[in-house]
Design an enzyme around this catalytic site. Structure first.
Site, PDB file in Angstrom:
ATOM      1  N   ASP A 281       0.858  -1.172   0.000  1.00 46.43           N
ATOM      2  CA  ASP A 281       0.000   0.000   0.000  1.00 46.43           C
ATOM      3  C   ASP A 281       0.908   1.241   0.000  1.00 46.43           C
ATOM      4  O   ASP A 281       2.133   1.150   0.141  1.00 46.43           O
ATOM      5  CB  ASP A 281      -0.950  -0.028   1.215  1.00 46.43           C
ATOM      6  CG  ASP A 281      -2.152   0.866   1.011  1.00 46.43           C
ATOM      7  OD1 ASP A 281      -3.168   0.664   1.678  1.00 46.43           O
ATOM      8  OD2 ASP A 281      -2.080   1.777   0.146  1.00 46.43           O
TER       9      ASP A 281
HETATM   10  C1  GLC Z   1      -4.287   4.440  -0.026  1.00 50.99           C
HETATM   11  C2  GLC Z   1      -5.151   3.265   0.348  1.00 50.99           C
HETATM   12  C3  GLC Z   1      -5.220   2.231  -0.730  1.00 50.99           C
HETATM   13  C4  GLC Z   1      -5.079   2.882  -2.075  1.00 50.99           C
HETATM   14  C5  GLC Z   1      -3.668   3.427  -2.167  1.00 50.99           C
HETATM   15  C6  GLC Z   1      -3.396   4.140  -3.498  1.00 50.99           C
HETATM   16  O1  GLC Z   1      -3.629   4.929   1.112  1.00 50.99           O
HETATM   17  O2  GLC Z   1      -4.903   2.599   1.574  1.00 50.99           O
HETATM   18  O3  GLC Z   1      -6.473   1.550  -0.561  1.00 50.99           O
HETATM   19  O4  GLC Z   1      -5.302   1.938  -3.103  1.00 50.99           O
HETATM   20  O5  GLC Z   1      -3.369   4.302  -1.099  1.00 50.99           O
HETATM   21  O6  GLC Z   1      -4.171   5.281  -3.590  1.00 50.99           O
END
Ligand code: GLC
Length: 750
Positions: A281
């Protein structure tokens, strides 16, 4: 050179395989292509593929990085011309011409915004949800996006957690089925089709179990609960062919997911044989440092790469440290090669080597009639009727004037809900717009917001709202949450209606007119008082672009409400966590059950029951999982089992008749629950084992049949084996987790 060499590959492979008399499959050819390309790659080029950057639109900043093979994918670039500009460098100027892949959070629609996933889950309609994901994939892929970070399939039983909005609710089976539908919808029949996008099931794992419902917080759970509750939906999505998976921010029992070998290797690769891509993430690799599990970025890069993270989202620690870590023997070449193989496999499966570019200037399908129709259908089926005293709904034909009140009646941006990066509020059709269109000159609409936005505490407009309500035949109040109060890092310790909305409802009650409350929110809210004040209550979640017409369809009875709650609604926040598949405990509630105001003064200590409940809230929720009313009524009769005693491997046929005993044609979601009365571990008092949607005309009766296998009765026991244990089982068939016909059967030793 690689391009010329490439076409020879299948022939070379066929010679190799013909010697071994093994039939060549497409997978063999693909894996040979991957191995050949991997063999040609330098270490720098391999590490570059593991690096994902966030595009800020100034793409020139990335040209050098792309040209030198230091980046393999981007997120958040949605301009097709810029995507092609970056892709051109990768596939025409780089040594090995490996294409880039572009990703975006397409969570519940791209431009045409569908209901939030929690709302979609209330439809209990896998086919419709799959179609919705297909619409999102079509719209996103037209801009060059070929990878979405969805579906989010975290099981959540804590509505304080803002991300419950993105989830498919509290139940592992419902989430497994609906999550797999989204995967299939995004990825289509073939991932290489130009309108398919790679799904990314997230957040692996147990992110919905964060302590206190506070985002990014710690998770403590047993392996047994982890497997039974939090991993089963990921397994279902992997089995449905999910191309990628995202690690979660949280730790589990002290080990953050982005460096969790148990999750990423033992379960995902060894047990499930997943051969897709694992992406971290956002900066969750770097966050291993504040977690206190890594001393610095180099340590974080080593732990994440060795645990099995293939692509690092935006923190670039792989790029900075993997080469040195390899030299120092802290990361193996195999770990890097395995990661790069998974990445190349994704890009081949997406067809990017053959078709790296997005077509420019194609007519966008965004907001097309077909897409808006589907968004409306999903929104309509997501709406849950929670109360309908004296059948006040659907609105009666004789109504001359309605008062439309509340901050969510005409809130085009907030109605779309959280995680809307590309949806345009200009296209939102609000409830006020839809009611005006429906009623045009037939019914007079008096519109008073009463409050400017959901958190507004300024009551100065209550008088005008009350005046309008007194002049109306019925008052429709649109209350709930602004979208910013929902989603990532939007946790609330008090989940009642924000601002002065509750007082607004109380004040409108003084009009003496029927009150219809429509809630637009990203989570269950504690609305007991407001439900008591209202004559009818509809829960519309954040319904997306077409939420207005969907709500109007239901209010006018053009479509009957069919939604069922995918999550339990607590009476008060102190009851959380509260969910239907709880354990019975040694002290289930019995008689006498006195609540706090029933207890006489100076009551002796043991005069009030010692049970697993709250004196001030009891043990029951406000509304249970699976609950939802209709404008018609259904009667369940003739529950029958093919056998009352079955053995391992048998299939049990369960049948029941459902009649429409009301005056409208409606759709009922028939739910099948079981309870394993005695196990080697304690078992939940109920578990969803199946559901079916049936539509019945007034007076019509249909038989529904479920087939239950003994595998369906299995669970993870103390030895981490999935087993169905002999003994008595109870079975229910009904319209919610709290109602229905009941019988029992016995699973005996073979
Ligand atoms: C965010 C979220 C994730 C998302 C990623 C990219 O913090 O936790 O669900 O896909 O970053 O935006």
């Amino acid at each position: 050179m690689i391009k010329k060499f490439n076409f020879l590959l299948p022939f070379i492979i066929s010679i190799i395989f013909s010697c071994s008399n093994k039939k060549i499959t497409a997978v063999d050819v693909l894996e040979a292509r991957i191995d050949t390309l991997l063999h040609l790659m330098s270490l720098d080029e391999k590490i570059g593929q593991m690096n994902q950057l966030n595009s800020t639109g100034k793409v020139n900043d990335f040209f050098e990085l792309i040209k030198s093979g230091q980046v393999g994918s981007f997120l958040n670039e949605i301009d097709p011309a810029k995507i092609n500009e970056m892709q051109k460098i990768a596939v025409e100027e780089c040594r090995l011409r490996i294409p880039l892949v572009f990703a975006r959070d397409v969570i519940h629609g791209f431009k045409t915004i569908l209901p939030i996933p929690l709302g979609q889950a209330a439809t209990w309609n896998p086919e419709l949800i799959e179609a919705g994901a297909g619409v999102a994939a079509t719209e996103a892929s037209e801009t060059g996006i070929r990878w979405t970070f969805a579906p989010m399939i975290d099981i959540s039983r804590d509505p304080r957690w803002g991300r419950i909005a993105e989830s498919l609710g509290e139940d592992p089976l419902l989430t497994s089925i609906l999550g797999a539908s989204m995967v299939k919808g995004f990825q289509g029949k073939s991932l290489s089709a130009s309108n398919s996008i790679a799904a990314c099931v997230k957040h692996y794992a147990a992110y919905g179990a964060v302590e206190g419902g506070r985002d990014y917080n710690s998770v403590t759970t047993s392996e047994q609960a982890l497997r039974e509750i939090y991993l089963s939906s990921f397994k279902a999505s992997v089995d449905a062919g999910a191309a990628t998976l995202m690690t979660s921010f949280n730790e589990i029992n002290g080990v953050p997911s982005s460096c969790n070998e148990f999750l990423l290797k033992k379960v995902l690769r060894d047990e499930w044989k997943f051969n897709g891509v694992v992406v971290s993430d956002w900066a969750s690799v770097e966050e291993l440092i504040p977690h206190g599990i890594c001393v610095d970025g180099k340590d974080a890069a080593a732990k994440a790469a060795n645990a099995g993270v293939d692509i690092e989202m935006v923190s670039s620690l792989f790029s900075q440290h993997l080469k040195e870590l390899l030299k120092e023997g802290k990361v193996t070449e195999k770990a890097i090669d395995d990661a790069v193989r998974n990445i190349l496999r994704l890009k081949y499966r997406l067809g990017l080597f053959k078709n790296p570019y997005v077509k420019i200037n194609v007519k966008s399908s965004a907001y097309s009639e077909e897409h808006l129709k589907l968004a409306r259908e999903l929104a309509t089926q997501s709406i849950v009727l929670l109360k309908n005293k004296r059948n006040i709904l659907p609105l009666k034909k004789g109504i001359k004037t309605i008062a439309v009140i509340g901050p969510l009646a005409d809130a085009p941006y907030d109605q779309m809900g959280t995680w809307v990066l590309d949806g345009d509020a200009k296209f939102t059709q609000t409830p006020l717009m839809a009611l005006k269109q429906e009623f045009s000159n037939k019914v007079k609409i008096l519109y008073e917001k009463g409050l400017e936005f959901s958190r507004d505490k300024n009551k100065s407009n209550f008088k005008k709202a009350l005046k309008a309500s007194k002049m109306a035949d019925a008052v429709i109040i649109f209350a709930g949450e602004e979208s910013i109060l929902s989603g990532e890092a939007r946790c609330r310790a008090d989940i009642s209606l924000p601002g002065a909305q509750s007082q607004l409802i109380e004040e409108m009650k003084n009009s003496g007119k029927p009150i219809i409350l429509v809630i637009l929110a990203g989570r269950p809210l504690t609305i007991q008082k407001e439900c008591d004040l209202a004559d009818a209550v509809l829960y519309a979640w954040h319904p997306g672009t077409m939420g207005g017409p969907a709500i109007a369809d239901i209010l006018l009875g053009k479509v009957l409400p069919s939604g069922k709650l995918p999550v339990t609604f607590p009476k008060m926040v102190g009851q959380i966590p509260i969910y239907y598949s709880h354990k019975n405990t040694g002290r289930p509630v019995g008689e006498p059950l006195e609540l706090i105001d029933d207890i006489p003064v100076a009551a002796p200590q043991f005069s009030v029951g010692n049970y697993c409940y709250y004196l001030d809230a009891g043990d029951q929720p406000l509304f249970p999982f699976g609950y939802g009313l209709s404008y018609t009524t259904y009667k369940y009769t003739d529950l029958d089992l093919s056998d009352t005693i079955i053995s391992a491997g048998d299939k049990l046929k369960i049948s029941c008749n459902i009649s429409n005993t009301g005056n409208f044609e409606g759709t009922e979601i028939v739910q099948l629950y079981t309870r394993d009365l005695v196990g080697s571990l304690t078992r939940p008092v109920k578990e969803l084992k199946g559901f079916q949607r049936i539509t019945l005309k007034p007076g019509e009766k249909k038989q529904v049949i479920f087939m239950l296998s003994t595998d369906d009765l299995s669970y993870w026991n103390a030895n981490m084996k999935k087993v169905a244990e002999p003994g008595k089982f109870r079975i229910w068939l009904g319209g919610s987790s709290e109602s229905g016909l009941e019988t029992e059967f016995t699973l005996c030793e073979r």
